[in-house]
Design an enzyme around this catalytic site. Structure first.
Site, PDB file in Angstrom:
ATOM      1  N   ASP A   1      62.462  -1.568 -41.165  1.00  0.00           N
ATOM      2  CA  ASP A   1      61.595  -2.695 -41.495  1.00  0.00           C
ATOM      3  C   ASP A   1      62.181  -3.664 -42.516  1.00  0.00           C
ATOM      4  OD1 ASP A   1      59.479  -2.026 -39.759  1.00  0.00           O
ATOM      5  OD2 ASP A   1      58.836  -0.463 -41.142  1.00  0.00           O
TER       6      ASP A   1
ATOM      7  N   ASP B   1      59.833  -2.611 -31.674  1.00  0.00           N
ATOM      8  CA  ASP B   1      59.648  -3.503 -32.827  1.00  0.00           C
ATOM      9  C   ASP B   1      60.972  -3.815 -33.528  1.00  0.00           C
ATOM     10  OD1 ASP B   1      57.815  -1.447 -32.203  1.00  0.00           O
ATOM     11  OD2 ASP B   1      56.611  -1.785 -33.978  1.00  0.00           O
TER      12      ASP B   1
HETATM   13  N1  GLY Z   1      55.889  -1.580 -36.660  1.00  0.00           N
HETATM   14  C1  GLY Z   1      55.308  -2.816 -36.477  1.00  0.00           C
HETATM   15  C2  GLY Z   1      54.005  -2.829 -35.798  1.00  0.00           C
HETATM   16  O1  GLY Z   1      53.123  -2.053 -36.094  1.00  0.00           O
HETATM   17  O2  GLY Z   1      53.836  -3.661 -34.941  1.00  0.00           O
END
Ligand code: GLY
Length: 402
Positions: free
Chosen positions: A123, A185
């Site tokens: 992230d 993601d």
């Molecule tokens: N990990 C990012 C989301 O929850 O979309």
């Protein structure tokens, strides 16, 4: 007597005509469609109220819990910590008001401690590119560049060359028994690596981003171009062990935000590389998404939830996709598709700009009805900070490209 009756009847006539005219005038004010500029002004007003509320700690607004009106804050290590500073930078870009520059600097600089900890997950891209990345783009502050380059080097430490992707969640290796896991993601975080490679970082960062996108393109898509949320790989051989979900309805379902990340991520990967296969992947991902959308263009949290049409919506997926489609429309070589994607983005934003989805006086967020993690019953149909971030990004993109 006759004269009095005549005057009374005439008055009645005037009232019969005047009342509907007055009502219509009022109604047309209430229902007046907000322009792009109206929406940007609305975002600035809502965010000002958030910015003026308590900012004495190191925490960031992330979600407004159900039944509450104030933002819940998380510490800087939470994956959503870069979105609020990012919103403030977009407001500085939109208004040119020094107030937002100062506010954005203050929030952004809170994040620096994150890169001095162990690299806990993928992230870093969300956290640093949205905050420091926008800050550097708008101010050219050399200190921000240094932080971004360090964040990119940290993110690259999670790359496994045997697999060809970044390990998204180190903590879930043991917890879930997912030796090398990569989530869709993670495509979003490649933008930090592409940026770093162009701005004084190692060329290797570009190669890592390309390899991650190629491996994801090969393994993460089902034959209909819907995506798995998580792919589990053998750490040594790089073989796919299984495709599973973490935040979606089922392993084989199309989780709305995951599909939105795929659309946005491959559009961005094409912009950075000009690899036509990435463009085609973005198009394939968007086609299935558009085909399966409900009429109002705002997806349910997962396209395969059997309780649809009673299932929760996810406004964040709509905002992310709208922003991606505006960019995709500028990259498509075929003008018909370009037009189609721009119209789809406009339709999504138009729906988000209705009283159903705008927070307005209910709270200080921009949007209502995002769903973060339905399987854990966390953040279901509530305002979430990343929905607001991609909403304002989409409004700014629309303004630029129109
Ligand atoms: N990990 C990012 C989301 O929850 O979309």
């Amino acid at each position: 007597m006759y004269k009095q009756v005549y005057i009374l009847l005439s008055l009645q006539k005037v009232m019969l005509i005047a009342i509907p005219v007055i009502l219509f005038a009022c109604n047309s004010n209430v229902n007046k469609k907000m322009t792009n500029d109206d929406l940007l002004a609305y975002c600035a007003a809502q965010a000002k109220a958030t910015a003026n509320s308590d900012d004495t700690d190191n925490n960031m607004p992330v979600v407004i819990d159900s039944g509450k009106t104030a933002w819940t804050k998380n510490n800087i290590y939470n994956w959503r910590s870069g979105f609020w500073p990012g919103i403030e930078w977009y407001l500085y870009e939109s208004t040119k008001d020094e107030y937002w520059k100062k506010a954005a600097e203050k929030s952004t600089e809170k994040l620096v401690g994150v890169i001095d900890t162990i690299v806990a997950n993928h992230d870093l891209g969300f956290q640093f590119y949205c905050s420091y990345g926008n800050g550097y783009r708008l101010t050219g502050n050399p200190a921000y560049k240094k932080v971004l380059l360090r964040a990119a080097d940290s993110l690259a430490k999670l790359f496994n060359p045997n697999v060809g992707t970044i390990l998204s969640w180190p903590s879930r290796v043991k917890e879930k028994g997912w030796p090398h896991n990569t989530i869709i993601d993670n495509m979003m975080n490649l933008e930090l690596l592409f940026w770093a490679a162009k701005n004084g970082g190692s060329k290797n960062l570009y190669d890592i981003a390309v390899k991650h996108a190629e491996t994801t393109m090969k393994n993460h898509f089902r034959p209909d171009f819907s995506t798995y949320h998580v792919l589990v790989y053998d750490t040594a051989t790089g073989q796919v062990i299984k495709g599973v979900t973490h935040q979606g309805y089922a392993d084989n379902s199309m989780w709305a935000r995951g599909q939105a990340w795929a659309i946005y991520g491959f559009t961005m990967a094409y912009r950075e590389t000009k690899n036509k296969e990435f463009l085609q992947t973005a198009i394939n991902a968007v086609e299935i998404y558009l085909k399966r959308l409900p009429k109002d263009k705002i997806p349910y949290w997962d396209f395969d939830d059997p309780t649809i049409p009673y299932a929760p919506r996810d406004a964040s997926a709509a905002a992310i996709t709208a922003s991606a489609l505006i960019e995709l429309s500028t990259l498509c070589t075929d003008s018909l598709s370009a037009k189609k994607y721009l119209i789809a983005a406009k339709d999504m934003l138009t729906e988000l700009a209705t009283d159903k989805y705008l927070s307005k006086e209910k709270n200080h967020a921009f949007l209502l009805f995002s769903t973060g993690n339905k399987p854990s019953n966390k953040d279901v149909e509530v305002p979430i900070i990343y929905a607001d971030y991609y909403f304002i990004e989409a409004l700014l993109r629309m303004k630029k490209y129109q």
